[in-house]
Design a protein around this motif. Structure first.
Motif, PDB file in Angstrom:
ATOM      1  N   ILE A 192      18.916  24.245   7.334  1.00  0.00           N
ATOM      2  CA  ILE A 192      18.151  23.265   6.553  1.00  0.00           C
ATOM      3  C   ILE A 192      17.266  23.913   5.514  1.00  0.00           C
ATOM      4  N   SER A 193      16.991  25.209   5.638  1.00  0.00           N
ATOM      5  CA  SER A 193      16.072  25.789   4.673  1.00  0.00           C
ATOM      6  C   SER A 193      16.758  26.640   3.603  1.00  0.00           C
ATOM      7  N   ALA A 194      18.066  26.938   3.776  1.00  0.00           N
ATOM      8  CA  ALA A 194      18.736  27.794   2.788  1.00  0.00           C
ATOM      9  C   ALA A 194      18.805  27.093   1.437  1.00  0.00           C
ATOM     10  N   LYS A 195      18.615  27.853   0.363  1.00  0.00           N
ATOM     11  CA  LYS A 195      18.619  27.266  -0.980  1.00  0.00           C
ATOM     12  C   LYS A 195      20.027  26.862  -1.392  1.00  0.00           C
ATOM     13  N   ASN A 196      20.966  27.729  -1.083  1.00  0.00           N
ATOM     14  CA  ASN A 196      22.348  27.506  -1.510  1.00  0.00           C
ATOM     15  C   ASN A 196      23.113  26.741  -0.423  1.00  0.00           C
ATOM     16  N   PRO A 197      23.736  25.613  -0.754  1.00  0.00           N
ATOM     17  CA  PRO A 197      24.408  24.836   0.298  1.00  0.00           C
ATOM     18  C   PRO A 197      25.564  25.575   0.962  1.00  0.00           C
ATOM     19  N   VAL A 198      26.222  26.494   0.217  1.00  0.00           N
ATOM     20  CA  VAL A 198      27.291  27.259   0.854  1.00  0.00           C
ATOM     21  C   VAL A 198      26.711  28.153   1.942  1.00  0.00           C
ATOM     22  N   HIS A 199      25.528  28.720   1.653  1.00  0.00           N
ATOM     23  CA  HIS A 199      24.872  29.518   2.696  1.00  0.00           C
ATOM     24  C   HIS A 199      24.544  28.641   3.894  1.00  0.00           C
ATOM     25  N   SER A 200      24.132  27.399   3.607  1.00  0.00           N
ATOM     26  CA  SER A 200      23.826  26.469   4.702  1.00  0.00           C
ATOM     27  C   SER A 200      25.031  26.304   5.607  1.00  0.00           C
ATOM     28  N   VAL A 201      26.197  26.074   4.981  1.00  0.00           N
ATOM     29  CA  VAL A 201      27.396  25.862   5.794  1.00  0.00           C
ATOM     30  C   VAL A 201      27.728  27.124   6.571  1.00  0.00           C
ATOM     31  N   LEU A 202      27.558  28.292   5.934  1.00  0.00           N
ATOM     32  CA  LEU A 202      27.857  29.531   6.645  1.00  0.00           C
ATOM     33  C   LEU A 202      26.925  29.697   7.843  1.00  0.00           C
ATOM     34  N   PHE A 203      25.652  29.307   7.670  1.00  0.00           N
ATOM     35  CA  PHE A 203      24.742  29.377   8.821  1.00  0.00           C
ATOM     36  C   PHE A 203      25.134  28.373   9.890  1.00  0.00           C
ATOM     37  N   LEU A 204      25.632  27.211   9.445  1.00  0.00           N
ATOM     38  CA  LEU A 204      26.102  26.207  10.409  1.00  0.00           C
ATOM     39  C   LEU A 204      27.224  26.784  11.258  1.00  0.00           C
TER      40      LEU A 204
ATOM     41  N   VAL B   6      34.524  21.446   0.653  1.00  0.00           N
ATOM     42  CA  VAL B   6      33.896  20.385  -0.135  1.00  0.00           C
ATOM     43  C   VAL B   6      32.629  20.913  -0.803  1.00  0.00           C
ATOM     44  N   VAL B   7      31.828  21.622  -0.019  1.00  0.00           N
ATOM     45  CA  VAL B   7      30.546  22.080  -0.554  1.00  0.00           C
ATOM     46  C   VAL B   7      30.746  23.065  -1.701  1.00  0.00           C
ATOM     47  N   MET B   8      31.778  23.925  -1.571  1.00  0.00           N
ATOM     48  CA  MET B   8      32.017  24.907  -2.625  1.00  0.00           C
ATOM     49  C   MET B   8      32.406  24.232  -3.930  1.00  0.00           C
ATOM     50  N   MET B   9      33.094  23.096  -3.829  1.00  0.00           N
ATOM     51  CA  MET B   9      33.588  22.464  -5.042  1.00  0.00           C
ATOM     52  C   MET B   9      32.584  21.483  -5.630  1.00  0.00           C
ATOM     53  N   LEU B  10      31.520  21.180  -4.898  1.00  0.00           N
ATOM     54  CA  LEU B  10      30.506  20.267  -5.435  1.00  0.00           C
ATOM     55  C   LEU B  10      29.750  20.947  -6.563  1.00  0.00           C
ATOM     56  N   ASP B  11      29.339  20.148  -7.495  1.00  0.00           N
ATOM     57  CA  ASP B  11      28.537  20.689  -8.590  1.00  0.00           C
ATOM     58  C   ASP B  11      27.282  19.836  -8.696  1.00  0.00           C
ATOM     59  N   ILE B  12      26.280  20.213  -7.951  1.00  0.00           N
ATOM     60  CA  ILE B  12      25.064  19.397  -7.896  1.00  0.00           C
ATOM     61  C   ILE B  12      23.873  20.241  -8.347  1.00  0.00           C
ATOM     62  N   ASP B  13      22.916  19.574  -8.947  1.00  0.00           N
ATOM     63  CA  ASP B  13      21.664  20.255  -9.272  1.00  0.00           C
ATOM     64  C   ASP B  13      20.802  20.256  -8.020  1.00  0.00           C
ATOM     65  N   PHE B  14      20.703  21.415  -7.397  1.00  0.00           N
ATOM     66  CA  PHE B  14      20.066  21.424  -6.083  1.00  0.00           C
ATOM     67  C   PHE B  14      18.553  21.341  -6.161  1.00  0.00           C
ATOM     68  N   ALA B  15      17.983  21.759  -7.260  1.00  0.00           N
ATOM     69  CA  ALA B  15      16.536  21.628  -7.404  1.00  0.00           C
ATOM     70  C   ALA B  15      16.159  20.147  -7.360  1.00  0.00           C
ATOM     71  N   GLU B  16      16.992  19.350  -8.024  1.00  0.00           N
ATOM     72  CA  GLU B  16      16.729  17.908  -8.055  1.00  0.00           C
ATOM     73  C   GLU B  16      16.888  17.297  -6.661  1.00  0.00           C
ATOM     74  N   LEU B  17      17.932  17.770  -5.990  1.00  0.00           N
ATOM     75  CA  LEU B  17      18.206  17.251  -4.653  1.00  0.00           C
ATOM     76  C   LEU B  17      17.060  17.583  -3.706  1.00  0.00           C
ATOM     77  N   ARG B  18      16.481  18.748  -3.927  1.00  0.00           N
ATOM     78  CA  ARG B  18      15.469  19.259  -3.027  1.00  0.00           C
ATOM     79  C   ARG B  18      14.117  18.566  -3.243  1.00  0.00           C
TER      80      ARG B  18
END
Lengths: 347, 204
Positions: free
Chosen positions: B23-35, B73-85
């Motif tokens: 939940i705290s990783a900045k990069n969503p791909v890192h999040s999935v890898l931690f998952l 799915v996460v790798m192919m997403l193109d989202i502005d994560f700062a906005e999401l956060r």
């Protein structure tokens, strides 16, 4: 203190020593399998192959090793550094970890676990991570496309490999790899009153599954003709494009360890592992490990020959083969095998 | 006991630490890898309790298939994560609520088993002794022998869901050329090739 030594420390030391021994033997074997792959490929194309380093080029792999190790690893500026370096490690660690449960001879196994086959299946399904991670972290179109292809391909062919494994399990009734080999002492041949021989091995009653497993193994390990993740005519080298020196070597090593693993799994599931082909004193005298290595070598020879003379599949053909041919075939075989075993009472 | 406890704490600690990183990783791909690391450690915990079959199935199904699709799915997403956060705090109350509910349920379950240990004997499917029946066989008994119809129903529901997903997304376009492998294979030189004798200097 004494009990601590005898219960924990000594078994740990033994296990580490066994693992190191296996690892060293495996790496040397991989070095020669790599050379054999290149030599066979060359022979089919009427070339000599590597023949400069050592007699007949026997030390070529070690020369390559030194070259890989001493060159500079280059990390692309846009790469995700941590994942980029983690990916080869993941790939090689998983490929080597699977060998812990492979029995080479009766009792020659590091971890004789109940769910050995499932463990092999689980770990080899994780090998896709090495590829996805390297493809994504490279931050390159080619690498990413290669990784996507590979992920879809490996997940697809795992399904049919899973069903092939299920048919073998139905015949054996155990997930333990040693039990699977021992179950091949008796089979079609002994049913006909012959002594234990190669006729008892699973590849005869389960011949369609043997073929499906062989081809799915090619696809699972990204071997030609299913090497689309690294198809050099389209993707340069696929997910390995940005890798150099030692990380590249680790990706390569992981790939070959996985290939060798699929070969030895084929020999355990279908060709009777360490069992000698006929019951004859001279042949029984040859240690089981030799038979095991010979069988693995035979299957790898098949892999190398396929690489040499089958042209690469197109991606949609690959998917068609996996989902429309192998999946229904292996599913049907699971049902048929179950019915036959139930009605005849063989299992 | 000693070694098992050490491994338990290693697995549990890594699982919780990487769950926090999810939940705290900045990069969503890192999040999935931690998952994935969380799943892996959960499999380790299963192994420690002797549930080897569940551990391996966790590896095959969750890590080998589900998490691969996640990552895909996460790798192919193109989202502005700062906005999401930016709006993350407004979900905090819901998160805390869910966390509290889960904690309460855990306390009820664990507290119940501590206060009334005899309750474990009253369950309908007691766990057989692992020395006599491997847990692969024990699970097979329950799934394929005792509750085979429920298992079949679950399979049917999944099948319907799968067909539904395919029907919803399938777009079968007419009037495009398709490859028909059986037709290709059935072709013979007689139907596919015309041999013409060309006189030199004249052409066809």
């Amino acid at each position: 203190m004494d009990s601590f030594f005898s219960t924990y420390a000594w078994p740990a030391i033994v296990m580490i020593a066994q693992s190191l021994l296996l690892l060293v033997c495996l790496l040397i074997f991989i070095a020669y399998i790599l050379l054999a792959d290149r030599k066979i490929w060359a022979a089919v194309q009427l070339r000599r192959g590597p023949n400069v380093v050592g007699p007949f080029g026997l030390f070529q792999s070690f020369a390559d090793l030194l070259k890989f190790v001493f060159k500079e690893p280059i990390i692309p500026a846009g790469a995700n550094k941590g994942v980029f370096l983690l990916a080869p490690l993941v790939s090689v660690t998983l490929a080597l970890a699977t060998w812990a449960v492979i029995p080479f001879n009766p009792n020659w196994v590091i971890a004789n676990i109940n769910v050995g086959l499932l463990y092999v299946f689980a770990i080899s399904s994780l090998e896709v991570y090495g590829i996805i991670m390297s493809g994504w972290a490279s931050n390159s179109k080619y690498a990413f496309l290669g990784a996507l292809r590979s992920a879809a391909q490996m997940v697809s062919y795992e399904v049919s490999i899973g069903f092939v494994i299920v048919t073998v399990l139905l015949c054996v009734g155990s997930l333990n790899l040693t039990d699977i080999v021992n179950a091949q002492h008796t089979g079609l041949g002994t049913m006909m009153g012959l002594p234990s021989s190669f006729l008892d091995w699973h590849f005869i009653p389960l011949f369609p599954m043997f073929v499906v497993f062989f081809i799915s193994g090619l696809a699972e390990t990204n071997r030609p003709p299913f090497d689309l993740p690294e198809a050099e005519s389209e993707l340069v080298a696929g997910y390995m494009v940005e890798y150099s020196s030692a990380p590249y070597m680790m990706l390569m090593l992981g790939e070959y360890a996985a290939i060798l693993l699929i070969c030895s799994l084929t020999s355990i599931l279908f060709l009777g592992g360490w069992l000698p082909p006929v019951d004859f004193w001279l042949i029984n005298w040859v240690p089981g490990i030799i038979w095991f290595i010979l069988k693995v070598g035979l299957i790898f020879f098949g892999y190398a020959m396929v690489k040499a003379f089958v042209p690469r599949y197109r991606y949609d053909q690959l998917m068609r083969l996996g989902w429309k041919v192998f999946l229904p075939l292996s599913l049907a075989m699971v049902v048929i095998t179950a019915f036959v075993l139930k009605l005849t009472g063989w299992a | 006991m000693g070694l098992q406890a050490i491994f338990f704490y290693i697995f549990a600690f890594v699982a919780i630490a990487s769950a926090f990183m999810v939940i705290s990783a900045k990069n969503p791909v890192h999040s999935v890898l931690f998952l994935i690391l969380v799943f892996f450690n959960a499999a380790g915990l299963f192994l420690l309790t002797g549930a080897e079959f569940l551990a391996m199935i966790l590896l095959v199904v969750y890590i080998g298939a589900v998490a691969v699709l996640f990552l895909f799915v996460v790798m192919m997403l193109d989202i502005d994560f700062a906005e999401l956060r930016s709006g993350v705090l407004q979900y905090a109350p819901i998160g805390i609520l869910v966390g509290l509910i889960v904690a309460a349920e855990l306390i009820v379950v664990i507290g119940g088993s501590v206060l009334t240990p005899q309750a474990a004997q009253s369950i309908t499917m007691p766990i057989p002794n692992p020395a006599q029946r491997t847990n692969t066989a024990a699970l097979g008994d329950v799934l394929y022998t005792n509750y085979v119809y429920f298992f079949q129903i679950a399979g049917m529901i999944l099948l319907v869901a799968m067909i539904g997903a395919i029907v919803l997304t399938l777009r079968h376009r007419q009037h495009i050329k398709r490859q028909d492998i059986s037709r290709q294979v059935a072709r013979t030189p007689a139907t596919a090739v015309e041999v013409v004798k060309v006189k030199s200097g004249q052409g066809l």
